[in-house]
Design a protein around this motif. Sequence first.
Motif, PDB file in Angstrom:
ATOM      1  N   SER B  48       0.866  -1.162   0.000  1.00  0.00           N
ATOM      2  CA  SER B  48       0.000   0.000   0.000  1.00  0.00           C
ATOM      3  C   SER B  48       0.912   1.225   0.000  1.00  0.00           C
ATOM      4  O   SER B  48       2.026   1.195   0.542  1.00  0.00           O
ATOM      5  CB  SER B  48      -0.951   0.013   1.197  1.00  0.00           C
ATOM      6  N   TYR B  49       0.449   2.296  -0.639  1.00  0.00           N
ATOM      7  CA  TYR B  49       1.282   3.482  -0.843  1.00  0.00           C
ATOM      8  C   TYR B  49       0.424   4.694  -0.564  1.00  0.00           C
ATOM      9  O   TYR B  49      -0.596   4.904  -1.207  1.00  0.00           O
ATOM     10  CB  TYR B  49       1.784   3.481  -2.281  1.00  0.00           C
ATOM     11  N   ASN B  50       0.836   5.494   0.411  1.00  0.00           N
ATOM     12  CA  ASN B  50       0.062   6.650   0.837  1.00  0.00           C
ATOM     13  C   ASN B  50       0.992   7.824   1.030  1.00  0.00           C
ATOM     14  O   ASN B  50       1.825   7.805   1.917  1.00  0.00           O
ATOM     15  CB  ASN B  50      -0.674   6.313   2.147  1.00  0.00           C
ATOM     16  N   ASN B  51       0.812   8.849   0.185  1.00  0.00           N
ATOM     17  CA  ASN B  51       1.610  10.065   0.331  1.00  0.00           C
ATOM     18  C   ASN B  51       3.099   9.754   0.516  1.00  0.00           C
ATOM     19  O   ASN B  51       3.749  10.249   1.421  1.00  0.00           O
ATOM     20  CB  ASN B  51       1.107  10.905   1.510  1.00  0.00           C
ATOM     21  N   LYS B  52       3.579   8.902  -0.346  1.00  0.00           N
ATOM     22  CA  LYS B  52       4.970   8.493  -0.386  1.00  0.00           C
ATOM     23  C   LYS B  52       5.370   7.583   0.770  1.00  0.00           C
ATOM     24  O   LYS B  52       6.557   7.316   0.970  1.00  0.00           O
ATOM     25  CB  LYS B  52       5.905   9.707  -0.441  1.00  0.00           C
ATOM     26  N   GLU B  53       4.431   7.117   1.551  1.00  0.00           N
ATOM     27  CA  GLU B  53       4.729   6.122   2.561  1.00  0.00           C
ATOM     28  C   GLU B  53       4.383   4.756   2.020  1.00  0.00           C
ATOM     29  O   GLU B  53       3.221   4.504   1.667  1.00  0.00           O
ATOM     30  CB  GLU B  53       3.960   6.380   3.852  1.00  0.00           C
ATOM     31  N   LEU B  54       5.363   3.898   1.953  1.00  0.00           N
ATOM     32  CA  LEU B  54       5.160   2.574   1.390  1.00  0.00           C
ATOM     33  C   LEU B  54       5.087   1.555   2.512  1.00  0.00           C
ATOM     34  O   LEU B  54       5.962   1.494   3.370  1.00  0.00           O
ATOM     35  CB  LEU B  54       6.323   2.228   0.458  1.00  0.00           C
ATOM     36  N   ILE B  55       4.029   0.776   2.475  1.00  0.00           N
ATOM     37  CA  ILE B  55       3.912  -0.317   3.428  1.00  0.00           C
ATOM     38  C   ILE B  55       3.984  -1.611   2.633  1.00  0.00           C
ATOM     39  O   ILE B  55       3.199  -1.830   1.715  1.00  0.00           O
ATOM     40  CB  ILE B  55       2.593  -0.252   4.211  1.00  0.00           C
ATOM     41  N   ILE B  56       4.963  -2.409   2.970  1.00  0.00           N
ATOM     42  CA  ILE B  56       5.222  -3.625   2.210  1.00  0.00           C
ATOM     43  C   ILE B  56       4.804  -4.833   3.037  1.00  0.00           C
ATOM     44  O   ILE B  56       5.150  -4.950   4.207  1.00  0.00           O
ATOM     45  CB  ILE B  56       6.716  -3.745   1.859  1.00  0.00           C
ATOM     46  N   ASN B  57       4.086  -5.758   2.392  1.00  0.00           N
ATOM     47  CA  ASN B  57       3.828  -7.023   3.029  1.00  0.00           C
ATOM     48  C   ASN B  57       5.149  -7.787   3.075  1.00  0.00           C
ATOM     49  O   ASN B  57       5.815  -7.954   2.062  1.00  0.00           O
ATOM     50  CB  ASN B  57       2.784  -7.807   2.228  1.00  0.00           C
ATOM     51  N   GLU B  58       5.500  -8.226   4.262  1.00  0.00           N
ATOM     52  CA  GLU B  58       6.835  -8.805   4.454  1.00  0.00           C
ATOM     53  C   GLU B  58       7.053 -10.098   3.670  1.00  0.00           C
ATOM     54  O   GLU B  58       8.192 -10.514   3.482  1.00  0.00           O
ATOM     55  CB  GLU B  58       7.065  -9.081   5.940  1.00  0.00           C
ATOM     56  N   THR B  59       5.965 -10.704   3.200  1.00  0.00           N
ATOM     57  CA  THR B  59       6.142 -11.957   2.462  1.00  0.00           C
ATOM     58  C   THR B  59       6.389 -11.730   0.973  1.00  0.00           C
ATOM     59  O   THR B  59       6.624 -12.678   0.240  1.00  0.00           O
ATOM     60  CB  THR B  59       4.902 -12.846   2.620  1.00  0.00           C
ATOM     61  N   VAL B  60       6.326 -10.484   0.524  1.00  0.00           N
ATOM     62  CA  VAL B  60       6.506 -10.211  -0.901  1.00  0.00           C
ATOM     63  C   VAL B  60       8.002 -10.221  -1.245  1.00  0.00           C
ATOM     64  O   VAL B  60       8.788  -9.511  -0.610  1.00  0.00           O
ATOM     65  CB  VAL B  60       5.899  -8.849  -1.277  1.00  0.00           C
ATOM     66  N   PRO B  61       8.395 -11.002  -2.242  1.00  0.00           N
ATOM     67  CA  PRO B  61       9.826 -11.024  -2.624  1.00  0.00           C
ATOM     68  C   PRO B  61      10.291  -9.657  -3.099  1.00  0.00           C
ATOM     69  O   PRO B  61       9.498  -8.881  -3.667  1.00  0.00           O
ATOM     70  CB  PRO B  61       9.862 -12.047  -3.771  1.00  0.00           C
ATOM     71  N   ASN B  62      11.567  -9.368  -2.903  1.00  0.00           N
ATOM     72  CA  ASN B  62      12.066  -8.052  -3.313  1.00  0.00           C
ATOM     73  C   ASN B  62      12.210  -7.918  -4.826  1.00  0.00           C
ATOM     74  O   ASN B  62      12.650  -6.877  -5.321  1.00  0.00           O
ATOM     75  CB  ASN B  62      13.378  -7.710  -2.599  1.00  0.00           C
ATOM     76  N   ARG B  63      11.848  -8.965  -5.557  1.00  0.00           N
ATOM     77  CA  ARG B  63      11.781  -8.853  -7.025  1.00  0.00           C
ATOM     78  C   ARG B  63      10.605  -7.955  -7.445  1.00  0.00           C
ATOM     79  O   ARG B  63      10.563  -7.492  -8.583  1.00  0.00           O
ATOM     80  CB  ARG B  63      11.597 -10.236  -7.667  1.00  0.00           C
TER      81      ARG B  63
END
Lengths: 110, 117
Positions: B48-63
């Motif tokens: 999710s991306y809000n006003n340049k704040e990125l929240i990443i699900n930790e299970t998503v590969p960095n690819r």
Amino acid sequence: GQSLEQPSEVTAVEGAIVQINCTYQTSGFYGLSWYQQHDGGAPTFLSYNALDGLEETGRFSSFLSRSDSYGYLLLQELQMKDSASYFCAVLMDSNYQLIWGAGTKLIIKP
Amino acid sequence: DTAVSQTPKYLVTQMGNDKSIKCEQNLGHDTMYWYKQDSKKFLKIMFSYNNKELIINETVPNRFSPKSPDKAHLNLHINSLELGDSAVYFCASSQDQRLAGSTDTQYFGPGTRLTVL
């Protein structure tokens, strides 16, 4: 971990009423949402409950009991076009992301 | 007028390739999301991306990396594609969930069906 439980499939007759239950175990909670998804389509928002009680929107109603970590979606006067998958989802209060259930496939018979 | 649009609708590619999926919303929303839906219909939040704040699900590969040139766009780049990346990817948007009185309504794009061969 986070988990939401809902039945995988429900069958009902056109014109009837059907209830789809959802129980959740999450580390946080802000509200419970329901989405509809037709085959090949995108999820579309149906309803949202942040407080206990019943929310009614036309033929669809949604209920929440925070103390029981339980909610349901009630569909009345079922129509063939209601055949779809229905997802419950918890809005997390920590990061405002949605955690989704696996979906309930609703099959409607004439 | 389409509220949330994605391109392409279908994407077929070979393992190891790098690809991008574009998403645009014209709703004036502050928050955008990427979801992955697998063949069993599990919907998983990726970012999710809000006003340049990125929240990443930790299970998503960095690819997988999201890129937001402006508030109305959130593109998804995928490097070194793998067979397991085959799925339908949905972009969505919503108002800032942290605003008082906001309701949880996410608007989804039509989805991009990615097939990795």
